[in-house]
Design an enzyme around this catalytic site. Structure first.
Site, PDB file in Angstrom:
ATOM      1  N   HIS A 198      12.634   0.385  36.882  1.00 49.77           N
ATOM      2  CA  HIS A 198      13.644   1.424  36.711  1.00 49.77           C
ATOM      3  C   HIS A 198      14.156   1.396  35.278  1.00 49.77           C
ATOM      4  O   HIS A 198      13.849   0.486  34.513  1.00 49.77           O
ATOM      5  CB  HIS A 198      14.773   1.312  37.731  1.00 49.77           C
ATOM      6  CG  HIS A 198      15.603   0.074  37.620  1.00 49.77           C
ATOM      7  ND1 HIS A 198      16.636  -0.204  38.459  1.00 49.77           N
ATOM      8  CD2 HIS A 198      15.571  -0.980  36.759  1.00 49.77           C
ATOM      9  CE1 HIS A 198      17.200  -1.347  38.140  1.00 49.77           C
ATOM     10  NE2 HIS A 198      16.567  -1.841  37.113  1.00 49.77           N
ATOM     11  N   SER A 225      13.259  -4.923  38.045  1.00 47.37           N
ATOM     12  CA  SER A 225      13.981  -4.761  36.794  1.00 47.37           C
ATOM     13  C   SER A 225      13.479  -5.775  35.763  1.00 47.37           C
ATOM     14  O   SER A 225      12.312  -5.716  35.370  1.00 47.37           O
ATOM     15  CB  SER A 225      15.483  -4.881  37.068  1.00 47.37           C
ATOM     16  OG  SER A 225      16.245  -4.461  35.974  1.00 47.37           O
TER      17      SER A 225
END
Length: 192
Positions: free
Chosen positions: A123, A100
């Site tokens: 993501h 992330s």
């Protein structure tokens, strides 16, 4: 000039073994700024000697070792801005995971490395909404803006395609990468 009184540049190994928070980003940001300030002073004091001997000073890189599941995107972007403008080259090294926001920090190094068993993860931005309908609409608009920023940075700094990012958005996928896959996608420059 007494060269013995000139301090040597600061230590340059920094560590992110934690979540991306205000505290961890402030620590990294202030360290990078401090190293750059000390480097400027060091060069300023040494410049007459360097000029006299026709020496070009090449700064040793700042190394950020990353093992992070991610965290707060605003604080992450603050660090990315400081990294981008750093006069001292910054090398990012993923030791365990760079997920992330950790992924965003990894790809923002001037040179990027990953240990053989490391795992980068990309993501889409995630959030939760509360409040009035208007509050939630404003939050959704802001989340979409942040997602576009994440995609722009990823497209500019890696070989990951727009098509692949669209696929991740459509399928709501957490994209875990091996070090070798990260190398092939330009997420890292070298597996160590």
């Amino acid at each position: 000039m007494d060269t013995n009184s000139i301090p040597l540049p600061a230590a340059r190994n920094l560590y992110l073994p934690d979540q991306v928070t205000q505290k961890t980003m402030n620590s990294l940001t202030s360290s990078i700024i401090s190293i750059n300030n000390k480097l400027r002073e060091y060069i300023k004091q040494r410049y007459p000697l360097y000029k006299l001997h026709n020496i070009e000073y090449v700064a040793a890189p700042i190394k950020i070792y990353i093992d992070s599941y991610g965290g707060s995107v605003y604080q992450c972007f603050g660090l990315l801005g400081v990294m981008d403008k750093s006069e001292t080259p910054i090398h990012t090294i993923v030791t365990g995971c760079a997920m992330s926001c950790g992924f965003m920090i990894l790809i923002s190094g001037h040179k990027r490395f990953g240990y053989e068993l490391s795992t980068p993860l990309y993501h889409q931005v995630s959030t939760g909404f509360m409040g009035t309908v208007q509050d939630m609409e404003e939050s959704l608009k802001e989340t979409k803006r942040l997602q576009k920023m994440v995609e722009k940075i990823t497209l500019n700094k890696t070989k990951i395609t727009k098509k692949k990012l669209a696929e991740i958005m459509k399928n709501k996928v957490d994209w875990y990468m091996s070090a070798e896959e990260a190398l092939n996608l330009g997420v890292v420059d070298k597996v160590i």
